[in-house]
Design an enzyme around this catalytic site. Structure first.
Site, PDB file in Angstrom:
ATOM      1  N   GLU A   1     -10.293   2.236   4.079  1.00  0.00           N
ATOM      2  CA  GLU A   1      -9.970   3.502   3.403  1.00  0.00           C
ATOM      3  C   GLU A   1     -11.247   4.124   2.799  1.00  0.00           C
ATOM      4  OE1 GLU A   1      -6.574   3.124   0.674  1.00  0.00           O
ATOM      5  OE2 GLU A   1      -7.745   4.213  -0.820  1.00  0.00           O
TER       6      GLU A   1
ATOM      7  N   HIS B   1      -7.904  -3.296   4.346  1.00  0.00           N
ATOM      8  CA  HIS B   1      -7.289  -1.969   4.433  1.00  0.00           C
ATOM      9  C   HIS B   1      -7.967  -1.021   3.443  1.00  0.00           C
ATOM     10  CE1 HIS B   1      -4.609   0.955   2.518  1.00  0.00           C
ATOM     11  NE2 HIS B   1      -4.053   1.139   3.687  1.00  0.00           N
ATOM     12  N   ASN B   2      -8.133  -1.465   2.214  1.00  0.00           N
ATOM     13  CA  ASN B   2      -8.762  -0.606   1.206  1.00  0.00           C
ATOM     14  C   ASN B   2     -10.227  -0.326   1.538  1.00  0.00           C
ATOM     15  OD1 ASN B   2      -6.291  -1.121  -0.050  1.00  0.00           O
ATOM     16  ND2 ASN B   2      -7.182  -0.976  -2.077  1.00  0.00           N
TER      17      ASN B   2
ATOM     18  N   SER C   1       0.829  -1.202   0.000  1.00  0.00           N
ATOM     19  CA  SER C   1       0.000   0.000   0.000  1.00  0.00           C
ATOM     20  C   SER C   1       0.859   1.245   0.000  1.00  0.00           C
ATOM     21  CB  SER C   1      -0.898   0.022   1.235  1.00  0.00           C
ATOM     22  OG  SER C   1      -1.619   1.226   1.267  1.00  0.00           O
TER      23      SER C   1
ATOM     24  N   LYS D   1      -4.836  -6.599   2.910  1.00  0.00           N
ATOM     25  CA  LYS D   1      -4.748  -5.419   2.027  1.00  0.00           C
ATOM     26  C   LYS D   1      -6.144  -5.018   1.546  1.00  0.00           C
ATOM     27  CE  LYS D   1      -3.233  -2.139  -0.697  1.00  0.00           C
ATOM     28  NZ  LYS D   1      -3.593  -2.203  -2.051  1.00  0.00           N
TER      29      LYS D   1
HETATM   30  P1  NDP Z   1      -0.079  -1.816 -14.447  1.00  0.00           P
HETATM   31  O1  NDP Z   1      -1.112  -2.394 -13.593  1.00  0.00           O
HETATM   32  O2  NDP Z   1      -0.435  -0.692 -15.362  1.00  0.00           O
HETATM   33  O3  NDP Z   1       0.588  -2.986 -15.315  1.00  0.00           O
HETATM   34  C1  NDP Z   1       1.567  -2.718 -16.259  1.00  0.00           C
HETATM   35  C2  NDP Z   1       2.671  -3.743 -16.159  1.00  0.00           C
HETATM   36  O4  NDP Z   1       2.147  -5.051 -16.352  1.00  0.00           O
HETATM   37  C3  NDP Z   1       3.708  -3.532 -17.241  1.00  0.00           C
HETATM   38  O5  NDP Z   1       4.968  -3.837 -16.695  1.00  0.00           O
HETATM   39  C4  NDP Z   1       3.285  -4.529 -18.295  1.00  0.00           C
HETATM   40  O6  NDP Z   1       4.327  -4.919 -19.169  1.00  0.00           O
HETATM   41  C5  NDP Z   1       2.860  -5.673 -17.418  1.00  0.00           C
HETATM   42  N1  NDP Z   1       1.987  -6.622 -18.100  1.00  0.00           N
HETATM   43  C6  NDP Z   1       0.706  -6.451 -18.455  1.00  0.00           C
HETATM   44  N2  NDP Z   1       0.232  -7.564 -19.061  1.00  0.00           N
HETATM   45  C7  NDP Z   1       1.245  -8.455 -19.067  1.00  0.00           C
HETATM   46  C8  NDP Z   1       1.375  -9.789 -19.545  1.00  0.00           C
HETATM   47  N3  NDP Z   1       0.332 -10.430 -20.082  1.00  0.00           N
HETATM   48  N4  NDP Z   1       2.560 -10.383 -19.406  1.00  0.00           N
HETATM   49  C9  NDP Z   1       3.603  -9.743 -18.838  1.00  0.00           C
HETATM   50  N5  NDP Z   1       3.541  -8.490 -18.361  1.00  0.00           N
HETATM   51  C10 NDP Z   1       2.381  -7.863 -18.481  1.00  0.00           C
HETATM   52  O7  NDP Z   1       1.190  -1.361 -13.566  1.00  0.00           O
HETATM   53  P2  NDP Z   1       1.243  -0.562 -12.190  1.00  0.00           P
HETATM   54  O8  NDP Z   1       2.683  -0.345 -11.920  1.00  0.00           O
HETATM   55  O9  NDP Z   1       0.326   0.597 -12.192  1.00  0.00           O
HETATM   56  O10 NDP Z   1       0.646  -1.592 -11.132  1.00  0.00           O
HETATM   57  C11 NDP Z   1       1.238  -2.854 -10.898  1.00  0.00           C
HETATM   58  C12 NDP Z   1       0.434  -3.592  -9.858  1.00  0.00           C
HETATM   59  O11 NDP Z   1       0.404  -2.839  -8.679  1.00  0.00           O
HETATM   60  C13 NDP Z   1      -1.022  -3.844 -10.220  1.00  0.00           C
HETATM   61  O12 NDP Z   1      -1.414  -5.086  -9.722  1.00  0.00           O
HETATM   62  C14 NDP Z   1      -1.766  -2.749  -9.529  1.00  0.00           C
HETATM   63  O13 NDP Z   1      -3.102  -3.103  -9.210  1.00  0.00           O
HETATM   64  C15 NDP Z   1      -0.936  -2.568  -8.307  1.00  0.00           C
HETATM   65  N6  NDP Z   1      -0.989  -1.183  -7.856  1.00  0.00           N
HETATM   66  C16 NDP Z   1      -0.896  -0.939  -6.564  1.00  0.00           C
HETATM   67  C17 NDP Z   1      -0.929   0.333  -6.086  1.00  0.00           C
HETATM   68  C18 NDP Z   1      -0.778   0.503  -4.687  1.00  0.00           C
HETATM   69  O14 NDP Z   1      -0.892   1.590  -4.152  1.00  0.00           O
HETATM   70  N7  NDP Z   1      -0.494  -0.576  -3.992  1.00  0.00           N
HETATM   71  C19 NDP Z   1      -1.087   1.516  -6.912  1.00  0.00           C
HETATM   72  C20 NDP Z   1      -1.122   1.181  -8.247  1.00  0.00           C
HETATM   73  C21 NDP Z   1      -1.091  -0.125  -8.670  1.00  0.00           C
HETATM   74  P3  NDP Z   1       4.572  -4.092 -20.535  1.00  0.00           P
HETATM   75  O15 NDP Z   1       5.404  -2.919 -20.152  1.00  0.00           O
HETATM   76  O16 NDP Z   1       5.317  -5.058 -21.401  1.00  0.00           O
HETATM   77  O17 NDP Z   1       3.244  -3.715 -21.096  1.00  0.00           O
END
Ligand code: NDP
Length: 476
Positions: free
Chosen positions: A189, A185-186, A128, A182
């Site tokens: 929130e 937690h959300n 988070s 988690k």
């Molecule tokens: P995204 O959720 O936008 O995902 C993009 C990433 O996933 C890129 O690296 C992309 O690779 C990869 N990807 C997508 N599809 C595939 C696939 N089929 N095979 C391999 N790689 C793939 O990225 P974020 O950084 O925003 O979020 C990552 C995770 O963190 C998510 O699960 C999200 O829900 C979570 N998150 C958590 C937050 C928090 O506060 N804890 C805030 C934001 C997100 P490519 O570059 O090749 O497209």
């Protein structure tokens, strides 16, 4: 291999986590499906530490020390499964795969089972704090085996947020426990944000105060028991002026709240476990109501309010009443969330230490707050506390504000101000403390139309009354 930890998935979150590991002195293997993200990470931030970039999964895995620790930070859902499937053929017994994305906990349970069967450790970890948390220190909620935590834990604790020198990361419990916590937690929130929004609306409608004035009230509140990240940013947002119109920023934002779905998961699970998480549910439904454009248009100007304007005479007393009502409602929402964790822990055999969860939420995450220390203390006093609200400190604090809480909820009802979270929290408070509930009548009705039976206050057993016959009572 030379890298102590690897990160695959280098969008905002993964990139920042990788940089956090590197800045803390770990050698970090980095990989992304498409090479550009890996290349740009190393080009832009290579000087922050030691990165070992790989283009292929095989090279990435080979660059890691054993037992390998691979953090997967990709889009939740099918992408996570695709990445795990690609990694597994290259991994060996004892290696650890960490899913740090926002997985739904049943998916984590499924993945943990599958990887365990192959001699691998799967750690579903809640992370988070958004982008900034990932870079500067998030709150981390790892599940999985205790064995995997022995080698992985110290690395995660190093990069986690610290409060009073204590890391905001601890072992949560087996398989889906980390992602479950988690999720709750959300949900909390959502409740916290809704309660703050209702407090803002009460101050606005009761006092006719401007956004900036209300911002000052929140800033003042942030120096006391309510001190928290959400109260702090609320003060900041309310004082922000829109550059285009010169109006208060909050007054030009469309009043339709959106959601990505974790609140919904929390409420669905609350229903599954039969835990009344009314604060989280009302908060989730309040967002849905705000977004129900057709319904709001149909109602506006048609449904009469039958109210008089709210003319508060003692401003300071009203502000204090709202503060006390907010605090009491907040305690209820957290108490319900911790009940949900307890119920899931029992149901799935997770043995989650609730006091430790409050401790790791004190920093790094969105609900970080001074108040969480009080929750940790309550569970230290009584690890199996059946109701957080009934802890001596919280019972005292809420009891102290209950008259104010009633004035505010009654005033809101009289003057037509919607306060679903404040009102339902007070109803919960009165329900849970009641000597006797009208549930007795529900049981009688159920027995009448469905022969569902009932129990009696004066002796053991189950009974049924022959409602359509001579109305004698039988043992059931
Ligand atoms: P995204 O959720 O936008 O995902 C993009 C990433 O996933 C890129 O690296 C992309 O690779 C990869 N990807 C997508 N599809 C595939 C696939 N089929 N095979 C391999 N790689 C793939 O990225 P974020 O950084 O925003 O979020 C990552 C995770 O963190 C998510 O699960 C999200 O829900 C979570 N998150 C958590 C937050 C928090 O506060 N804890 C805030 C934001 C997100 P490519 O570059 O090749 O497209």
């Amino acid at each position: 291999g030379i890298a102590q930890i690897g990160v695959t998935g280098l969008a905002v979150m993964g990139r920042n986590l990788a940089r956090n590991f590197a800045r803390n002195g770990f050698t970090v293997a980095v990989h992304n499906r498409s090479w550009e993200k890996t290349a740009s990470l190393v080009a832009e931030h290579g000087d922050e530490g030691t990165f070992v970039p790989s283009e292929s999964v095989a090279d990435f895995v080979a660059s890691l020390e054993r037992p390998r620790k691979v953090v997967v930070m990709v889009k939740a859902g099918a992408a996570t499964d695709a990445v795990i499937d690609e990694l597994v053929p290259f991994l060996e017994e004892g290696d650890i795969v960490v899913d740090a994305g926002n997985a739904h906990f049943p998916d984590t349970v499924r993945r943990e089972n599958a990887l365990r069967a192959q001699g691998l450790h799967f750690v579903g970890s809640g992370v988070s704090g958004g982008e900034e948390g990932a870079l500067l220190g998030p709150s981390i909620m790892p599940g999985g085996t205790r064995e995997s935590y022995a080698s992985l834990g110290p690395i995660l604790e190093t990069i986690a947020a610290k409060v009073d020198g204590v890391p905001c990361c601890t072992y949560v419990g087996p398989d889906g426990a980390g992602h479950f916590v988690k999720m709750v937690h959300n949900g909390i929130e959502y409740a916290d944000m809704q309660l703050i929004a209702e407090a803002y609306d009460l101050l606005k409608q009761g006092l006719g105060a401007s956004a900036a004035e209300i911002g000052e009230i929140f800033a003042e509140w942030n120096t006391g028991d309510l001190e928290s990240f959400l109260i702090e940013i609320t003060a900041d947002v309310l004082q922000h002026v829109d550059a285009a119109t010169g109006s208060a920023f909050v007054d030009v934002v469309l009043d339709q709240a959106e959601q990505k779905g974790t609140g919904r998961w929390t409420v669905q699970n609350g229903l599954d476990l039969g835990v009344p998480i009314t604060g989280i549910a009302e908060a989730t439904f309040a967002r849905a109501l705000s977004g129900g454009v057709a319904q709001r248009e149909a109602a506006r100007g048609v449904l009469p309010a039958a109210t008089t304007p709210w003319e508060v005479t003692d401003r300071d007393a009203f502000v204090e009443d709202v503060r006390l009502a907010l605090y009491a409602s907040k305690v209820v929402a957290y108490s319900q969330g911790f009940d949900q964790i307890a119920a899931a822990s029992e149901q799935f055999g997770w043995d989650i230490d609730r006091g430790a969860m409050a401790r790791i939420w004190r920093g790094g995450c969105i609900i970080r707050a001074r108040f969480l220390n009080r929750i940790t203390e309550a569970y230290e006093r009584a690890p199996h506390l059946p109701l957080l609200l009934a802890d001596e400190y919280f019972a005292g604090a809420v009891g102290n504000g209950v008259a104010a809480w009633r004035r505010i909820v009654a005033g809101a009802a009289l003057h037509g101000v919607p306060t679903p979270a404040f009102s339902s929290s007070l109803a919960y408070y009165d329900g849970v403390r009641a000597e006797r509930l009208p549930a007795a009548l529900i049981q009688a009705q159920r027995d009448f139309f469905g022969a569902h039976t009932y129990r009696r206050t004066d002796r053991d057993g189950s009974f049924h009354t022959l409602w359509s016959g001579d109305r004698t009572e039988q043992d059931a």
